[in-house]
Scaffold this motif. Structure first.
Motif, mmCIF file in Angstrom:
data_model
loop_
_atom_site.group_PDB
_atom_site.id
_atom_site.type_symbol
_atom_site.label_atom_id
_atom_site.label_comp_id
_atom_site.label_asym_id
_atom_site.label_seq_id
_atom_site.Cartn_x
_atom_site.Cartn_y
_atom_site.Cartn_z
ATOM 1 N N ASN A 1 -78.371 0.207 -33.403
ATOM 2 C CA ASN A 1 -78.609 -1.229 -33.172
ATOM 3 C C ASN A 1 -79.997 -1.704 -33.624
ATOM 4 O O ASN A 1 -80.312 -2.882 -33.458
ATOM 5 C CB ASN A 1 -78.406 -1.609 -31.691
ATOM 6 N N VAL B 1 -82.988 -3.052 -36.036
ATOM 7 C CA VAL B 1 -83.154 -3.871 -37.241
ATOM 8 C C VAL B 1 -84.353 -3.296 -37.979
ATOM 9 O O VAL B 1 -85.465 -3.281 -37.455
ATOM 10 C CB VAL B 1 -83.399 -5.349 -36.898
ATOM 11 N N ASN C 1 -74.395 0.487 -36.208
ATOM 12 C CA ASN C 1 -74.736 -0.925 -36.017
ATOM 13 C C ASN C 1 -76.192 -1.242 -36.371
ATOM 14 O O ASN C 1 -76.856 -2.011 -35.698
ATOM 15 C CB ASN C 1 -74.440 -1.356 -34.570
ATOM 16 N N THR D 1 -79.063 -2.977 -38.794
ATOM 17 C CA THR D 1 -79.274 -4.045 -39.777
ATOM 18 C C THR D 1 -80.437 -3.601 -40.648
ATOM 19 O O THR D 1 -81.547 -3.366 -40.142
ATOM 20 C CB THR D 1 -79.601 -5.382 -39.101
ATOM 21 N N PHE E 1 -82.807 -4.242 -44.037
ATOM 22 C CA PHE E 1 -83.332 -5.026 -45.151
ATOM 23 C C PHE E 1 -84.002 -4.057 -46.112
ATOM 24 O O PHE E 1 -84.696 -3.128 -45.684
ATOM 25 C CB PHE E 1 -84.365 -6.046 -44.664
ATOM 26 N N SER F 1 -71.626 3.550 -46.548
ATOM 27 C CA SER F 1 -70.731 2.611 -45.873
ATOM 28 C C SER F 1 -69.289 2.782 -46.346
ATOM 29 O O SER F 1 -68.349 2.763 -45.541
ATOM 30 C CB SER F 1 -71.214 1.181 -46.116
ATOM 31 N N GLY G 1 -73.070 -0.998 -40.185
ATOM 32 C CA GLY G 1 -74.092 -2.010 -39.983
ATOM 33 C C GLY G 1 -74.161 -2.973 -41.147
ATOM 34 O O GLY G 1 -73.308 -2.960 -42.038
ATOM 35 N N LYS G 2 -75.193 -3.813 -41.132
ATOM 36 C CA LYS G 2 -75.399 -4.794 -42.184
ATOM 37 C C LYS G 2 -76.440 -4.281 -43.174
ATOM 38 O O LYS G 2 -77.455 -3.706 -42.790
ATOM 39 C CB LYS G 2 -75.902 -6.117 -41.595
ATOM 40 N N ILE H 1 -78.809 -5.727 -46.211
ATOM 41 C CA ILE H 1 -79.282 -6.979 -46.791
ATOM 42 C C ILE H 1 -80.363 -6.663 -47.826
ATOM 43 O O ILE H 1 -81.431 -6.138 -47.482
ATOM 44 C CB ILE H 1 -79.862 -7.919 -45.711
ATOM 45 N N VAL I 1 -88.347 -7.588 -38.147
ATOM 46 C CA VAL I 1 -87.641 -6.317 -37.977
ATOM 47 C C VAL I 1 -88.301 -5.497 -36.869
ATOM 48 O O VAL I 1 -89.468 -5.695 -36.521
ATOM 49 C CB VAL I 1 -87.620 -5.494 -39.288
#
Length: 245
Positions: free
Chosen positions: A98, A100, A121, A123, A125, A139, A146-147, A149, A176
């Motif tokens: 979780n 970032v 999960n 995120t 960058f 992935s 997770g994401k 970006i 972040v």
């Protein structure tokens, strides 16, 4: 109101002309050449640095485009690859589900990206085209969730990274938990340094916008100073390296 000195502006233009010819200048040489004190030269260099027309370094300045000492990405991935892999694996243990995070470009943060299997999960960058490819592959294999970006901007094709004005604009609105940084030099006296001015600007902004800044650096870069100061030693919360220093 700022009053411009014609003589001062002419001297600054002369400094830029000399930079265009040789790529770098020394404070002592400029003082002798322009018949002014070294303090005056340092003031001119400060002003030109603020205007992003040159990059101040210890004892002088270099041209903004003078970055030919940084090895290309393919070469950097080969040098000290085992040490960089271990650093990446250690750094991955600092990441919780979780989180970032932001992952820098560079061969050492790339090993961090490869070590994010089973993390959930997140995120992420990144300014690294190579790290982006690795994360997409993880992935697709369903061993990372997770994401992802990628920060937009100008592509540096030699070093597979994204920098520039568009990147900086995106960073204005991004915060972040942890930022994993690469650098070309680490020194108690000179701080965290790199070859690339544009990358340095991104690094500075992300340090400001991160809860923790974590430097990933192998032993060959410790005690080394390169062209552009990206951060002070005190700005870094943790250093992950292959040898104690």
């Amino acid at each position: 109101m700022k009053v411009l000195s014609l003589a001062g502006e002419e001297r600054k233009k002369k400094i830029l002309d000399l930079l265009e010819i040789s790529g770098k200048v020394k404070v002592s040489d400029l003082a002798e050449n322009l018949k002014v004190s070294t303090e005056t030269i340092r003031k001119y260099l400060d002003e030109l640095h603020q205007e992003e027309k040159l990059i101040k370094v210890y004892g002088g300045a270099i041209n903004v485009s003078f970055f030919n000492e940084e090895p290309p990405t393919i070469e950097r991935e080969i040098i000290h690859s085992d040490e960089k892999r271990r650093i990446g694996e250690m750094a991955a243990n600092l990441i919780n589900d979780n989180d970032v995070i932001a992952i820098d470009d560079g061969s050492t943060p790339l090993h961090l990206a490869k070590s994010l299997q089973k993390k959930r999960n997140l995120t992420i960058f990144t300014t690294s085209i190579n790290a982006l490819s690795v994360l997409i592959e993880l992935s697709q294999q369903n061993i990372f969730s997770g994401k992802i970006i990628v920060l937009g901007g100008e592509i540096n094709t030699n070093h597979h990274r994204v920098t520039g004005g568009f990147t900086m604009e995106m960073l204005d609105n991004i915060y972040v938990d942890k930022y994993f940084i690469s650098a070309d030099g680490l020194s108690k006296d000179y701080g965290i340094t790199g070859y690339d001015y544009s990358k340095g600007q991104v690094t500075k902004k992300l340090i400001e916008h991160s809860g923790k800044s974590i430097l990933l650096i192998d032993h060959s870069k410790v005690g080394k100073r390169t062209n552009y100061k990206m951060a002070d030693f005190k700005d870094i919360h943790m250093v992950v390296s292959d040898k104690p220093h």
